[in-house]
Design an enzyme around this catalytic site. Structure first.
Site: not given
Ligand code: BES
Ligand code: MN
Ligand code: ZN
Length: 486
Positions: A252, A257, A264, A275, A334, A336, A338
């Site tokens: 990933k 993010d 967030k 991230d 959020d 995201e 996956r």
């Protein structure tokens, strides 16, 4: 940091590091050093409650009778009981203790221990990310620039070469993880990966047009709110025999993010520069494998996107179609990671038919609630993968702990509007995320590693200063070496 090996002898100048057992006390070179100082080391031990118990350190400054500027005694309890990782941590501990002392060189006396492991730890702990600190006073910078490992072994330097390649991979991962979101975004990350052609990796970069053609609607939806172009990078190391099925690692790479429209909270959001840690680990691993010419065919794939809110960003409630054809209702922008992995994993199995896929991701905050910062969580139906990773984890200090997968958790992401939704309920957040990924593996043997708690450390660790840890590179390098070469 420069690391060299030389013959066992009393060090000349610089710092001298001596390992001390609890029962034997000062022995070998340490006894010689003690004699040269007329017993000053023995006296220092007695007057400071230093017994040689593991973890103890005692610095004796400017001992008369020795050329050394200082002697660092390190307690080891019993040499014969040290694991190889213990020895790595001893080497690291010496560098941590001596970095700022003023000494520029240190000689670590390797009697009764693996000198290569000592050197590995010393080099690992010397890393520092200071490229943006232009005004740091010299007095606050480390002085230690070289380490000599004193050993009677003749081939230490050549066996260290291979370890060094792996550490270069760890350092690349730390560099990438430490870099802020303004300088490391999908486009610049892809450029960094292209540089690895010089290491012997084959590199392909797909842009948005190519991914759209492949139908990667999930990955593209995450990046659509960003001004930067989303990328998919494919790295290949062909060190095995020609038709050997490859091993595959997928990462990933959310370079920042914000959460997207499901924004967030502001506090702590800066952490989301890391991230992309899963991608950072995969890239560092590929560099390590190429550097030491691993005898295996390996594919590394990273999905590089920036998750931003904007007039073009995806909305909660959007329904998107992944490359697999499965549809997803995005209930929280959020969640995201996956979405990125769904397309990257599907693409990986579809194109490369790998033996297995291991994905790495800073996927869920819930992972930190479950396991804190000690173990990463692994999720797999394969007992073999779980066992091999667990072993490699304890051997390298990059520890993993197995978490469950089960069809009852899978139900939690069923959805009335689309094939699935991208969030489960309040509980078991890391597991429902893993169940989501499982739906994109097409039954290829697979293991998901949630590294949310281990990519970054807010405090100094045995092998790294606070900051990017490089977690996972040594774990997976060892896993490949022990299970999939030759
Ligand atoms: N990148 C985060 C997970 C994360 C959070 C990693 C904190 C490290 C520290 C991920 O994209 C995310 O935001 N996950 C959400 C999922 C939720 C919306 C279902 C989370 O964990 O809160
Ligand atoms: Mn997120
Ligand atoms: Zn994320």
């Amino acid at each position: 940091m420069q690391i060299t090996f030389s013959a066992l002898e009393l060090a000349s100048g610089g710092a001298m590091v001596l390992l001390v057992e609890k029962e034997k006390g000062l022995a070998g070179v340490a006894a010689e050093a003690d004699a040269a100082t007329n017993g000053a080391l023995t006296k220092a031990m007695k007057t400071s409650r230093f017994t040689g118990a593991s973890g103890q350190k005692l610095e004796v400054v400017a001992p008369s009778g020795l050329a050394a500027e200082r002697v660092l005694l390190m307690g080891v309890n019993k040499l014969s009981e040290l694991s190889s990782q213990d020895v790595v941590e001893l080497g690291a501990g010496a560098v941590a203790a001596l970095a700022m002392t003023g000494s520029e060189t240190a000689t670590i006396v390797a009697e009764g221990v693996d000198e290569v492991a000592l050197a590995e730890g010393a080099l690992l702990r010397s890393y520092r990310f200071d490229k943006y600190r232009t005004k740091e006073p010299k007095a606050k910078k480390p002085t230690l620039a070289s380490v000599v490992v004193a050993t009677s072994s003749a081939n230490a330097a050549s066996s260290f070469d291979e370890r060094k390649s792996v550490i270069e991979g760890v350092f690349l991962t730390r560099d990438l993880v430490s870099e802020p979101g303004n300088t490391l975004h999908p486009e610049s990350f892809a450029e960094r990966i292209e540089e690895l052609r010089a290491d012997g990796l084959e590199v392909e970069i797909l842009g948005e047009a190519e991914m759209a053609k492949l139908g990667m609607g999930a990955l593209l939806a995450v990046g659509q709110g960003s001004d930067k172009e989303s990328k998919l990078a494919i790295m290949r190391w062909n060190g095995g025999t020609k038709d050997d099925q490859p091993l595959a690692f997928v990462g990933k790479g959310v370079t920042f993010d914000t959460g997207g429209i499901s924004l967030k909270p502001g506090e702590g959001m800066e952490q989301m520069k890391w991230d992309m840690g899963g991608a950072g680990t995969v890239v560092g691993l590929m560099k390590a494998l190429a550097g030491r010419k691993a005898k295996a065919n390996v594919v590394g794939i990273v999905g590089l996107v920036e998750n931003m809110p904007s007039g073009n960003a995806q909305r909660p409630g959007d329904v998107i179609t992944s490359m697999s054809g499965q549809t997803i209702e995005v209930l929280n922008t959020d969640a995201e990671g996956r979405l990125v992995l769904a397309d990257a994993i599907w693409y990986c199995q579809d194109r490369f038919k790998p033996k297995f896929i291991i994905d790495l991701a800073t996927l869920t905050g819930a992972m930190i609630i479950s396991l804190g910062h000690e173990h990463a969580g692994i999720f797999t139906d394969s007992d073999d993968l779980a066992e091999a990773l667990s072993k490699a984890g304890y051997a390298t200090g990059d520890k993993v702990w197995r978490m469950p997968l089960h069809k009852n958790y899978d139900k939690l992401i069923d959805c009335a509007v689309a094939d699935m939704k991208n969030i489960g309920g309040r509980g078991a957040g890391s597991i429902t995320a893993a169940q989501f990924l499982k739906r994109y593996t097409n039954d290829v043997p697979w293991c998901h590693i949630d590294i949310a708690g281990t990519v970054w450390s807010d405090k100094d660790l045995p092998l790294s200063e606070k900051g990017g840890t490089g977690y996972g590179v040594r774990l997976l390098d060892k896993f490949v070496a022990d299970n999939h070469e030759g």
